[in-house]
Design a protein around this motif. Structure first.
Motif, PDB file in Angstrom:
ATOM      1  N   GLY A 128       0.913  -1.094  -0.252  1.00 49.88           N
ATOM      2  CA  GLY A 128      -0.009  -0.073   0.156  1.00 49.88           C
ATOM      3  C   GLY A 128       0.676   1.684  -0.098  1.00 49.88           C
ATOM      4  O   GLY A 128       0.113   2.077   0.569  1.00 49.88           O
ATOM      5  N   GLY A 129       1.632   0.896   0.065  1.00 51.64           N
ATOM      6  CA  GLY A 129       3.067   2.288   0.014  1.00 51.64           C
ATOM      7  C   GLY A 129       3.957   2.194   0.850  1.00 51.64           C
ATOM      8  O   GLY A 129       4.896   3.402   0.572  1.00 51.64           O
ATOM      9  N   ARG A 213      -6.811   8.012  -5.594  1.00 48.47           N
ATOM     10  CA  ARG A 213      -6.501   7.283  -4.207  1.00 48.47           C
ATOM     11  C   ARG A 213      -6.295   6.003  -4.045  1.00 48.47           C
ATOM     12  O   ARG A 213      -5.069   5.243  -3.404  1.00 48.47           O
ATOM     13  CB  ARG A 213      -6.258   8.510  -2.878  1.00 48.47           C
ATOM     14  N   TRP A 216      -4.828   3.370  -6.227  1.00 47.86           N
ATOM     15  CA  TRP A 216      -3.088   3.395  -6.088  1.00 47.86           C
ATOM     16  C   TRP A 216      -2.261   2.887  -4.944  1.00 47.86           C
ATOM     17  O   TRP A 216      -1.775   1.797  -4.774  1.00 47.86           O
ATOM     18  CB  TRP A 216      -2.813   5.224  -6.161  1.00 47.86           C
ATOM     19  N   GLN A 217      -3.146   3.250  -3.848  1.00 47.80           N
ATOM     20  CA  GLN A 217      -2.882   2.259  -2.685  1.00 47.80           C
ATOM     21  C   GLN A 217      -3.358   0.505  -2.543  1.00 47.80           C
ATOM     22  O   GLN A 217      -2.668   0.010  -2.352  1.00 47.80           O
ATOM     23  CB  GLN A 217      -3.582   3.452  -1.459  1.00 47.80           C
ATOM     24  N   TYR A 218      -4.548   0.401  -3.070  1.00 47.91           N
ATOM     25  CA  TYR A 218      -4.929  -1.219  -2.937  1.00 47.91           C
ATOM     26  C   TYR A 218      -4.452  -1.873  -4.248  1.00 47.91           C
ATOM     27  O   TYR A 218      -4.468  -2.736  -4.130  1.00 47.91           O
ATOM     28  CB  TYR A 218      -6.832  -0.944  -2.526  1.00 47.91           C
ATOM     29  N   ARG A 221      -0.436  -0.756  -5.621  1.00 51.83           N
ATOM     30  CA  ARG A 221       0.496  -0.662  -4.689  1.00 51.83           C
ATOM     31  C   ARG A 221       0.383  -1.790  -3.769  1.00 51.83           C
ATOM     32  O   ARG A 221       1.520  -1.815  -2.392  1.00 51.83           O
ATOM     33  CB  ARG A 221       1.011   0.949  -3.706  1.00 51.83           C
ATOM     34  N   GLY A 223      -1.952  -2.622  -1.811  1.00 59.11           N
ATOM     35  CA  GLY A 223      -2.298  -2.640  -0.304  1.00 59.11           C
ATOM     36  C   GLY A 223      -3.086  -3.803  -0.753  1.00 59.11           C
ATOM     37  O   GLY A 223      -3.689  -4.297   0.671  1.00 59.11           O
ATOM     38  N   ALA A 234      -6.501   2.054   2.312  1.00 63.65           N
ATOM     39  CA  ALA A 234      -6.728   2.740   1.325  1.00 63.65           C
ATOM     40  C   ALA A 234      -8.347   3.274   1.470  1.00 63.65           C
ATOM     41  O   ALA A 234      -8.195   4.979   0.850  1.00 63.65           O
ATOM     42  CB  ALA A 234      -7.328   1.825   0.410  1.00 63.65           C
ATOM     43  N   HIS A 237      -7.533   6.683   3.795  1.00 64.88           N
ATOM     44  CA  HIS A 237      -6.773   7.240   3.635  1.00 64.88           C
ATOM     45  C   HIS A 237      -7.173   8.327   2.031  1.00 64.88           C
ATOM     46  O   HIS A 237      -7.173   9.542   1.926  1.00 64.88           O
ATOM     47  CB  HIS A 237      -5.722   6.737   3.292  1.00 64.88           C
TER      48      HIS A 237
END
Length: 256
Positions: A128-129, A213, A216-218, A221, A223, A234, A237
């Motif tokens: 997730g980053g 967002r 991108w995170q889930y 990246r 997540g 995710a 945020h």
């Protein structure tokens, strides 16, 4: 605290607010430094009294923003080498040894990133980053200061920077309400930062930025590989991004 005169002296600084559950652990983990200083934003719990009981200097100062509070702390430090960990970050013995070796021989470096191992809801988060999460936590104050950002502040170093091998365990999650309160504060300060930069929100910011967002995170990246905790992170945020631009929109319209 350290009495080894052969190693350059270190000041450990922290900005605090209602951190009573972390005070003792934090102070005990820094037995190797020469000075510990808290800049406290008028905590309503026992943060200040616990620190003073352990003979730690505390300066109470109203909170304006993170950069300002951290730069003020640096101005109060007695020593050139600064450690600036948060109270929810746990310093390991291996990291302690590396810090001492580094300040004794910095090899022309003025600042050092420390990798952070993030824990959420009791679980180590690997994706997730957060797999690349690091921040400058050790630096020489003669060459460094925080960059002025109201939130997500970073050290601006006038010199060479490196990365320490050992990381710090980051226990940012106390409970869901507390974590959500942190995100609310970050959203508010980010909105104020954007307002100062004259950024005007539109449909793109309110709809597509939060969606991106989350994806991108889930997804991008990975997540999703952190299970339900990865999904919750995710989601909260991405919603925090929405709140950032909603609060920015409200600032322009003078709505509280």
């Amino acid at each position: 605290m350290s009495e080894n005169s052969a190693i350059p002296k270190i000041s450990a600084l922290a900005i605090t607010y209602n951190e009573e559950e972390n005070v003792k652990r934090y102070i005990e983990s820094l037995s190797f430094v020469d000075e510990i200083l808290f800049i406290d934003s008028y905590s309503s719990d026992r943060t200040v009294s616990l620190a003073r009981e352990m003979n730690i200097k505390v300066i109470e100062r109203a909170f304006t923003n993170f950069s300002d509070q951290r730069n003020f702390a640096i101005s109060q430090a007695k020593n050139d080498w600064i450690l600036f960990f948060d109270l929810d970050e746990v310093i390991t013995k291996d990291l302690e040894k590396e810090i001492l070796a580094t300040v004794n021989n910095p090899k022309s470096k003025v600042a050092f990133f420390v990798k952070r191992h993030f824990y959420f809801m009791g679980k180590r988060i690997h994706f997730g980053g957060w797999q690349n999460d690091k921040a400058i936590r050790l630096f020489n104050k003669n060459y460094c200061q925080y960059n002025g950002n109201l939130v997500h502040e970073e050290v601006k170093a006038n010199g060479n920077v490196s990365v320490l091998k050992n990381g710090v365990n980051h226990f940012s999650y106390k409970n869901f309400d507390n974590y959500n309160d942190k995100l609310n504060l970050y959203s508010k300060l980010q909105a104020e930062n954007l307002y100062l930069k004259k950024v005007k929100p539109n449909v793109y910011h309110l709809i597509f930025r939060p969606l991106y967002r989350f994806l991108w995170q889930y997804i991008f990246r990975l997540g999703i590989l952190d299970g339900k905790e990865g999904f919750i992170l995710a989601y909260v945020h991405s919603f925090s991004v929405f709140k950032r631009y909603l609060q920015l929109w409200m600032l322009y319209r003078k709505i509280e």
